[in-house]
Design a protein around this motif. Structure first.
Motif, PDB file in Angstrom:
ATOM      1  N   MET A   1      56.146 -29.992 -28.669  1.00 13.96           N
ATOM      2  CA  MET A   1      54.757 -30.113 -28.194  1.00 13.96           C
ATOM      3  C   MET A   1      53.788 -29.801 -29.345  1.00 13.96           C
ATOM      4  N   ILE A   2      52.798 -30.644 -29.538  1.00 14.50           N
ATOM      5  CA  ILE A   2      51.815 -30.442 -30.602  1.00 14.50           C
ATOM      6  C   ILE A   2      50.876 -29.311 -30.199  1.00 14.50           C
ATOM      7  N   SER A   3      50.676 -28.366 -31.104  1.00 17.90           N
ATOM      8  CA  SER A   3      49.836 -27.206 -30.802  1.00 17.90           C
ATOM      9  C   SER A   3      48.361 -27.548 -30.963  1.00 17.90           C
ATOM     10  N   LEU A   4      47.530 -26.817 -30.239  1.00 15.09           N
ATOM     11  CA  LEU A   4      46.078 -27.015 -30.343  1.00 15.09           C
ATOM     12  C   LEU A   4      45.534 -26.683 -31.723  1.00 15.09           C
ATOM     13  N   PRO A   5      46.031 -25.616 -32.396  1.00 19.26           N
ATOM     14  CA  PRO A   5      45.544 -25.351 -33.761  1.00 19.26           C
ATOM     15  C   PRO A   5      45.801 -26.527 -34.707  1.00 19.26           C
ATOM     16  N   PHE A   6      46.980 -27.166 -34.564  1.00 15.72           N
ATOM     17  CA  PHE A   6      47.279 -28.323 -35.407  1.00 15.72           C
ATOM     18  C   PHE A   6      46.310 -29.473 -35.114  1.00 15.72           C
ATOM     19  N   LEU A   7      46.070 -29.729 -33.826  1.00 13.98           N
ATOM     20  CA  LEU A   7      45.150 -30.801 -33.453  1.00 13.98           C
ATOM     21  C   LEU A   7      43.740 -30.522 -33.960  1.00 13.98           C
ATOM     22  N   SER A   8      43.319 -29.270 -33.896  1.00 14.33           N
ATOM     23  CA  SER A   8      41.988 -28.899 -34.383  1.00 14.33           C
ATOM     24  C   SER A   8      41.878 -29.153 -35.885  1.00 14.33           C
ATOM     25  N   PHE A  10      43.743 -31.217 -37.639  1.00 14.09           N
ATOM     26  CA  PHE A  10      43.856 -32.654 -37.896  1.00 14.09           C
ATOM     27  C   PHE A  10      42.528 -33.361 -37.654  1.00 14.09           C
ATOM     28  N   THR A  11      41.881 -33.047 -36.533  1.00 14.55           N
ATOM     29  CA  THR A  11      40.610 -33.702 -36.218  1.00 14.55           C
ATOM     30  C   THR A  11      39.524 -33.319 -37.218  1.00 14.55           C
ATOM     31  N   LEU A  12      39.646 -32.139 -37.843  1.00 10.29           N
ATOM     32  CA  LEU A  12      38.675 -31.712 -38.841  1.00 10.29           C
ATOM     33  C   LEU A  12      38.889 -32.408 -40.172  1.00 10.29           C
ATOM     34  N   TRP A  13      40.161 -32.519 -40.593  1.00  7.32           N
ATOM     35  CA  TRP A  13      40.451 -33.012 -41.938  1.00  7.32           C
ATOM     36  C   TRP A  13      40.710 -34.507 -42.015  1.00  7.32           C
ATOM     37  N   ALA A  14      41.108 -35.136 -40.930  1.00  5.80           N
ATOM     38  CA  ALA A  14      41.388 -36.571 -40.969  1.00  5.80           C
ATOM     39  C   ALA A  14      40.204 -37.394 -41.474  1.00  5.80           C
ATOM     40  N   PRO A  15      38.964 -37.160 -40.995  1.00  6.96           N
ATOM     41  CA  PRO A  15      37.836 -37.938 -41.522  1.00  6.96           C
ATOM     42  C   PRO A  15      37.609 -37.715 -43.010  1.00  6.96           C
ATOM     43  N   ARG A  16      37.738 -36.456 -43.481  1.00  5.76           N
ATOM     44  CA  ARG A  16      37.516 -36.163 -44.901  1.00  5.76           C
ATOM     45  C   ARG A  16      38.563 -36.856 -45.771  1.00  5.76           C
ATOM     46  N   TRP A  55      37.660 -45.731 -38.174  1.00  2.00           N
ATOM     47  CA  TRP A  55      36.756 -44.912 -37.358  1.00  2.00           C
ATOM     48  C   TRP A  55      36.934 -45.189 -35.868  1.00  2.00           C
ATOM     49  N   VAL A  56      37.230 -46.441 -35.513  1.00  2.00           N
ATOM     50  CA  VAL A  56      37.476 -46.770 -34.102  1.00  2.00           C
ATOM     51  C   VAL A  56      38.741 -46.069 -33.614  1.00  2.00           C
ATOM     52  N   LEU A  57      39.807 -46.126 -34.407  1.00  2.00           N
ATOM     53  CA  LEU A  57      41.054 -45.456 -34.029  1.00  2.00           C
ATOM     54  C   LEU A  57      40.857 -43.944 -33.941  1.00  2.00           C
ATOM     55  N   TYR A  58      40.045 -43.402 -34.837  1.00  2.00           N
ATOM     56  CA  TYR A  58      39.775 -41.966 -34.809  1.00  2.00           C
ATOM     57  C   TYR A  58      39.004 -41.588 -33.543  1.00  2.00           C
ATOM     58  N   ALA A  59      38.022 -42.411 -33.166  1.00  2.00           N
ATOM     59  CA  ALA A  59      37.264 -42.148 -31.943  1.00  2.00           C
ATOM     60  C   ALA A  59      38.162 -42.234 -30.715  1.00  2.00           C
ATOM     61  N   ILE A  60      39.069 -43.201 -30.699  1.00  2.00           N
ATOM     62  CA  ILE A  60      40.022 -43.318 -29.588  1.00  2.00           C
ATOM     63  C   ILE A  60      40.926 -42.088 -29.530  1.00  2.00           C
ATOM     64  N   PHE A  61      41.395 -41.655 -30.700  1.00  2.00           N
ATOM     65  CA  PHE A  61      42.243 -40.462 -30.764  1.00  2.00           C
ATOM     66  C   PHE A  61      41.514 -39.245 -30.219  1.00  2.00           C
ATOM     67  N   LEU A  62      40.252 -39.046 -30.632  1.00  2.00           N
ATOM     68  CA  LEU A  62      39.479 -37.905 -30.144  1.00  2.00           C
ATOM     69  C   LEU A  62      39.297 -37.966 -28.630  1.00  2.00           C
ATOM     70  N   THR A  63      39.067 -39.163 -28.120  1.00  2.00           N
ATOM     71  CA  THR A  63      38.879 -39.328 -26.681  1.00  2.00           C
ATOM     72  C   THR A  63      40.143 -38.948 -25.913  1.00  2.00           C
ATOM     73  N   ILE A  64      41.310 -39.395 -26.405  1.00  2.00           N
ATOM     74  CA  ILE A  64      42.580 -39.075 -25.752  1.00  2.00           C
ATOM     75  C   ILE A  64      42.854 -37.576 -25.802  1.00  2.00           C
ATOM     76  N   ILE A  65      42.620 -36.977 -26.969  1.00  2.00           N
ATOM     77  CA  ILE A  65      42.861 -35.540 -27.123  1.00  2.00           C
ATOM     78  C   ILE A  65      41.926 -34.742 -26.216  1.00  2.00           C
ATOM     79  N   GLN A  66      40.663 -35.166 -26.150  1.00  2.00           N
ATOM     80  CA  GLN A  66      39.712 -34.465 -25.294  1.00  2.00           C
ATOM     81  C   GLN A  66      40.141 -34.533 -23.835  1.00  2.00           C
ATOM     82  N   TYR A  67      40.590 -35.705 -23.411  1.00  2.00           N
ATOM     83  CA  TYR A  67      41.074 -35.855 -22.029  1.00  2.00           C
ATOM     84  C   TYR A  67      42.292 -34.961 -21.796  1.00  2.00           C
ATOM     85  N   TRP A  68      43.209 -34.927 -22.742  1.00  2.00           N
ATOM     86  CA  TRP A  68      44.431 -34.123 -22.624  1.00  2.00           C
ATOM     87  C   TRP A  68      44.096 -32.636 -22.510  1.00  2.00           C
TER      88      TRP A  68
END
Length: 215
Positions: A1-8, A10-16, A55-68
């Motif tokens: 299971m992917i941990s929330l700290p890892f997701l946080s 990833f979402t911070l550094w992926a755009p950079r 950026w579209v894929l990143y927005a989709i990813f954020l949406t899925i993670i937020q829902y999860w």
């Protein structure tokens, strides 16, 4: 299971990381612009399209993670079904969307739309300048400026635009003093400004107050 700290993280550094990669590819194209000829503009546009897909894929990813995250939280589960009561400036959505749909449209997608808009607007502004000050432009620099403005994204691209013209002035003074040359085109200032904004993104946004525009 992917941990929330890892997701946080990833979402911070992926755009950079994505921005740095795209900037590196743009620099590579810029250094080869003379040998590429007419392919230079097309390659820049292809990079811009690739950035859009990213950026579209990143927005989709954020949406899925937020829902999860929300569906696993008692309060979040309520918000998933809660009808939108007060949308403020977005009153059109009241009664038409639930709170989650409004939230991810505003947080995950509005930045993307604003990035595209400013990138296109900056491109046409540069095209306007070419008509009156074409000596400041080399081939492809209008596309270069527009693509970089989009890649950097909202609201940092506002700073990128202003900083680019500051760097033009600084380089012009340096060239005038050291080489007795007064003409500075916009390509190199665009790349320098993009690098500064990408590396110092959060620091610059906080210092200038533009961080409040980040949704």
């Amino acid at each position: 299971m992917i941990s929330l700290p890892f997701l946080s993280s990833f979402t911070l550094w992926a755009p950079r990381i994505g921005q740095a990669l795209f900037l590196a590819l743009v620099i590579r194209l810029y250094l080869r612009r003379e040998e590429m000829g007419v392919k230079y503009n097309r390659s820049l546009l292809s990079l811009g399209l690739s950035a859009l897909i990213f950026w579209v894929l990143y927005a989709i990813f954020l949406t899925i993670i937020q829902y999860w995250v929300w569906i696993r939280d008692p309060i979040g589960s309520i918000l998933l079904e809660m009808p939108l009561q007060n949308a403020g400036d977005f009153w059109f959505f009241e009664g038409r969307l639930n709170y989650f749909l409004f939230y991810f449209l505003e947080r995950n997608w509005l930045n993307l739309f604003e990035s595209v808009f400013l990138g296109v607007l900056f491109f046409f502004f540069l095209r306007f300048l070419v008509r009156y000050r074409d000596r400041f432009f080399e081939t492809g620099e209008t596309v270069l400026g527009g693509v970089l403005a989009f890649v950097i994204g909202w609201p940092a691209n506002v700073i990128f635009v202003g900083l680019s013209f500051v760097v033009v002035v600084v380089l012009s003074i340096f060239r005038m003093v050291s080489k007795k040359q007064t003409l500075t085109t916009l390509g190199l200032p665009f790349l320098i400004s993009a690098g500064i904004v990408i590396i110092l993104n959060q620091l610059i946004l906080s210092f200038t107050g533009f961080a409040v525009l980040t949704l």
